[in-house]
Scaffold this motif. Structure first.
Motif, mmCIF file in Angstrom:
data_model
loop_
_atom_site.group_PDB
_atom_site.id
_atom_site.type_symbol
_atom_site.label_atom_id
_atom_site.label_comp_id
_atom_site.label_asym_id
_atom_site.label_seq_id
_atom_site.Cartn_x
_atom_site.Cartn_y
_atom_site.Cartn_z
ATOM 1 N N LEU A 232 -58.300 -8.338 37.510
ATOM 2 C CA LEU A 232 -59.053 -8.213 38.685
ATOM 3 C C LEU A 232 -60.165 -9.050 38.979
ATOM 4 O O LEU A 232 -60.459 -9.463 40.133
ATOM 5 C CB LEU A 232 -59.358 -6.585 38.920
ATOM 6 N N ILE A 233 -61.111 -8.967 37.922
ATOM 7 C CA ILE A 233 -62.460 -9.755 38.159
ATOM 8 C C ILE A 233 -62.114 -11.217 38.353
ATOM 9 O O ILE A 233 -62.800 -11.784 39.171
ATOM 10 C CB ILE A 233 -63.380 -9.192 36.882
ATOM 11 N N GLY A 234 -61.402 -11.712 37.588
ATOM 12 C CA GLY A 234 -60.820 -13.045 37.632
ATOM 13 C C GLY A 234 -60.387 -13.418 39.175
ATOM 14 O O GLY A 234 -60.901 -14.384 39.849
ATOM 15 N N ASP A 235 -59.722 -12.536 39.738
ATOM 16 C CA ASP A 235 -59.181 -12.776 40.930
ATOM 17 C C ASP A 235 -60.416 -12.563 42.169
ATOM 18 O O ASP A 235 -60.267 -13.405 43.033
ATOM 19 C CB ASP A 235 -57.992 -11.663 41.464
ATOM 20 N N VAL A 236 -61.119 -11.703 41.937
ATOM 21 C CA VAL A 236 -62.312 -11.662 42.893
ATOM 22 C C VAL A 236 -63.362 -12.693 42.675
ATOM 23 O O VAL A 236 -63.690 -13.257 43.929
ATOM 24 C CB VAL A 236 -63.172 -10.304 42.512
ATOM 25 N N ARG A 237 -63.535 -13.261 41.692
ATOM 26 C CA ARG A 237 -64.291 -14.682 41.395
ATOM 27 C C ARG A 237 -63.737 -15.801 42.129
ATOM 28 O O ARG A 237 -64.413 -16.426 42.656
ATOM 29 C CB ARG A 237 -64.459 -14.776 39.946
ATOM 30 N N ALA A 242 -63.565 -19.368 46.919
ATOM 31 C CA ALA A 242 -62.978 -19.873 48.021
ATOM 32 C C ALA A 242 -63.587 -19.560 49.319
ATOM 33 O O ALA A 242 -63.169 -20.305 50.513
ATOM 34 C CB ALA A 242 -61.516 -19.284 48.044
ATOM 35 N N THR A 243 -64.612 -18.684 49.434
ATOM 36 C CA THR A 243 -65.148 -18.234 50.672
ATOM 37 C C THR A 243 -66.520 -18.642 50.763
ATOM 38 O O THR A 243 -67.225 -18.501 51.861
ATOM 39 C CB THR A 243 -65.013 -16.718 50.942
ATOM 40 N N LEU A 244 -67.159 -18.961 49.694
ATOM 41 C CA LEU A 244 -68.686 -18.775 49.712
ATOM 42 C C LEU A 244 -69.344 -20.055 50.496
ATOM 43 O O LEU A 244 -70.259 -19.642 51.128
ATOM 44 C CB LEU A 244 -68.944 -19.246 48.217
ATOM 45 N N GLU A 245 -68.792 -21.108 50.624
ATOM 46 C CA GLU A 245 -69.245 -22.073 51.529
ATOM 47 C C GLU A 245 -69.307 -21.654 53.066
ATOM 48 O O GLU A 245 -70.222 -22.248 53.704
ATOM 49 C CB GLU A 245 -68.694 -23.567 51.134
ATOM 50 N N SER A 281 -73.007 -11.591 42.581
ATOM 51 C CA SER A 281 -74.706 -12.125 42.187
ATOM 52 C C SER A 281 -74.291 -12.723 40.987
ATOM 53 O O SER A 281 -74.913 -13.980 40.894
ATOM 54 C CB SER A 281 -75.304 -10.974 41.867
ATOM 55 N N ASP A 282 -73.470 -12.347 40.047
ATOM 56 C CA ASP A 282 -73.341 -13.204 38.804
ATOM 57 C C ASP A 282 -72.604 -14.631 38.968
ATOM 58 O O ASP A 282 -73.029 -15.508 38.520
ATOM 59 C CB ASP A 282 -72.267 -12.306 37.854
ATOM 60 N N TYR A 283 -71.699 -14.480 39.869
ATOM 61 C CA TYR A 283 -70.835 -16.015 40.408
ATOM 62 C C TYR A 283 -72.088 -16.977 41.119
ATOM 63 O O TYR A 283 -72.214 -18.064 40.681
ATOM 64 C CB TYR A 283 -69.956 -15.728 41.324
ATOM 65 N N ARG A 284 -72.887 -16.288 41.825
ATOM 66 C CA ARG A 284 -74.014 -17.142 42.612
ATOM 67 C C ARG A 284 -74.933 -17.554 41.401
ATOM 68 O O ARG A 284 -75.157 -18.853 41.411
ATOM 69 C CB ARG A 284 -74.653 -16.411 43.629
ATOM 70 N N CYS A 285 -75.361 -16.786 40.419
ATOM 71 C CA CYS A 285 -76.172 -16.985 39.535
ATOM 72 C C CYS A 285 -75.778 -18.355 38.707
ATOM 73 O O CYS A 285 -76.320 -19.344 38.396
ATOM 74 C CB CYS A 285 -76.602 -16.087 38.640
ATOM 75 N N ARG A 286 -74.559 -17.979 38.010
ATOM 76 C CA ARG A 286 -73.919 -19.312 37.307
ATOM 77 C C ARG A 286 -73.672 -20.629 38.017
ATOM 78 O O ARG A 286 -73.790 -21.666 37.416
ATOM 79 C CB ARG A 286 -72.482 -18.787 36.839
ATOM 80 N N LEU A 287 -73.172 -20.385 39.354
ATOM 81 C CA LEU A 287 -73.170 -21.594 40.097
ATOM 82 C C LEU A 287 -74.466 -22.299 40.341
ATOM 83 O O LEU A 287 -74.448 -23.423 40.254
ATOM 84 C CB LEU A 287 -72.381 -21.131 41.227
ATOM 85 N N THR A 306 -74.358 -22.072 47.217
ATOM 86 C CA THR A 306 -74.212 -20.561 46.677
ATOM 87 C C THR A 306 -74.082 -19.610 47.676
ATOM 88 O O THR A 306 -74.107 -18.415 47.411
ATOM 89 C CB THR A 306 -75.452 -20.448 45.972
ATOM 90 N N GLY A 307 -73.826 -19.942 48.938
ATOM 91 C CA GLY A 307 -73.666 -19.001 50.080
ATOM 92 C C GLY A 307 -74.883 -18.172 50.584
ATOM 93 O O GLY A 307 -74.647 -17.120 51.254
ATOM 94 N N PHE A 308 -76.236 -18.786 50.366
ATOM 95 C CA PHE A 308 -77.246 -18.067 50.835
ATOM 96 C C PHE A 308 -77.501 -18.539 52.312
ATOM 97 O O PHE A 308 -77.275 -19.878 52.477
ATOM 98 C CB PHE A 308 -78.322 -18.210 50.001
ATOM 99 N N SER A 309 -77.915 -17.806 53.351
ATOM 100 C CA SER A 309 -78.138 -17.965 54.758
ATOM 101 C C SER A 309 -79.575 -18.779 54.669
ATOM 102 O O SER A 309 -79.895 -19.636 55.857
ATOM 103 C CB SER A 309 -78.044 -16.949 55.466
ATOM 104 N N GLU A 310 -80.530 -18.249 53.712
ATOM 105 C CA GLU A 310 -81.881 -18.765 53.739
ATOM 106 C C GLU A 310 -82.480 -19.283 52.450
ATOM 107 O O GLU A 310 -82.154 -18.437 51.486
ATOM 108 C CB GLU A 310 -82.983 -17.707 54.343
#
Length: 336
Positions: A232-237, A242-245, A281-287, A306-310
């Protein structure tokens, strides 16, 4: 099911088999892109990684039958929950049925089932997990050796194969198969099958223990549930990646990618003792750490990736993750 994987024991058994066979483990692992420290980790590896491993093993050994021959050097499968579950069962047949219920704990390449029909008894591995013929062949040949050794150990040598079918067309010569497996082999069949005498199913197991069996079944169930949480966690990651950018990474967009409702996803993550925000948060941190350490991408570009707006939001988050600014982290990592 998410990404198909092998248990870490598969990699460790392969490494020990290579050493016993006198092969250059360093050359094979390096060519396959596997670091030695991965052998110490208790993490599952993607099934797709077997492509690199078997290609490297063939190249370094110059042996077109490397799967068959490495199988001869496999250590006995010991110390895992399935072994304990099997051994504490009353007889071989009961142990086999229980082990089949939890075979995912070893590898997603196993889809084995026990078939008893028309006076024949066999284990069949149906759906081919490896679309690549080379990988499927070497993995199957090696795995059969490991299974035969394990079954003979459980039955104190009483288990004997009668015939083996493989679902690939090209393999070793018949005499070589007979030398290794001590039974005839047929290639180009619709599925891989291991035929044996049904009477072995009644063979009593000397370590049978009903109390221990109950504990081992509980442990196996917990391990399987843990693997489902891992899926499940792998699927979410992967959905986050796929949607971050696009800047649209929310619980709702990820749930839509996974074809479930946001409410169900939130509930499943809660059952897995995590949350969407924690995984994001963990995904963004690692990336962010990977991009800062290994690339020369600008900070502005990394904010976007990493998908941050600012940028200010990214800087605050990174400081919270590492107690360093992105610039400080990059300097430290790229000047090591």
């Amino acid at each position: 099911m998410g990404q198909l994987t092998d248990a870490s024991v598969i990699l460790r058994l392969g490494y020990q088999a290579m050493r016993r066979a006198g092969l250059s483990t360093e050359k094979i692992l390096k060519k396959a892109g596997v670091a030695l420290n991965q052998l110490q980790l208790n993490e599952r590896t993607p099934l797709s990684a077997q492509q690199a491993f078997w290609t490297a093993a063939v190249d370094v050994s110059a042996d077109p039958d490397i799967g068959l021959h490495l199988g001869e050097h496999l250590p006995l499968y010991r110390g895992q929950v399935i072994e304990h579950l099997f051994l504490s069962s009353e007889n071989f047949g009961d142990g086999l049925k229980r082990a089949l219920a939890y075979q995912r704990l070893i590898s997603d390449a196993f889809h084995a089932r026990l078939v008893i029909e028309d006076g024949r008894c066999y284990l069949a591995n149906g759906a081919q997990a490896h679309p690549n013929t080379l990988v499927n062949r070497h993995f199957s040949e090696c795995a059969i050796s490991g299974i035969l050794r394990f079954f003979k150990f459980l039955t104190e040598g009483a288990f004997q194969p009668i015939f083996i079918d493989f679902d690939f067309d090209e393999g070793a010569v018949a005499d070589e198969y007979f030398r290794v497996y001590e039974c005839p082999v047929s290639l180009g069949q619709k599925e891989t099958r291991l035929y044996f005498d049904a009477s072995i199913l009644d063979h009593p197991l000397w370590q049978a223990d009903p109390d221990l069996l109950h504990l081992h079944e509980q442990l196996a169930l917990e391990k399987l549930q843990e693997l489902e949480r891992y899926d499940l966690i792998g699927d979410v990651r992967r959905a986050i990646g796929a949607t971050l950018e696009q800047g649209e990474t929310t619980l709702e967009t990820v749930a839509a990618q996974l074809n479930i409702t946001p409410r169900r996803l939130r509930s499943q993550l809660s059952d897995a003792q995590t949350s969407f925000q924690h995984i994001l948060s963990d995904y963004r941190c690692r990336l962010a750490k990977k991009l800062l350490s290994n690339t020369h991408e600008s900070i502005e570009r990394i904010v976007y990736l990493t998908g941050f707006s600012e940028p200010s939001t990214f800087y605050r988050a990174f400081k919270r993750w590492t107690n360093e600014t992105p610039v400080e982290y990059r300097k430290r990592k790229q000047h090591v």
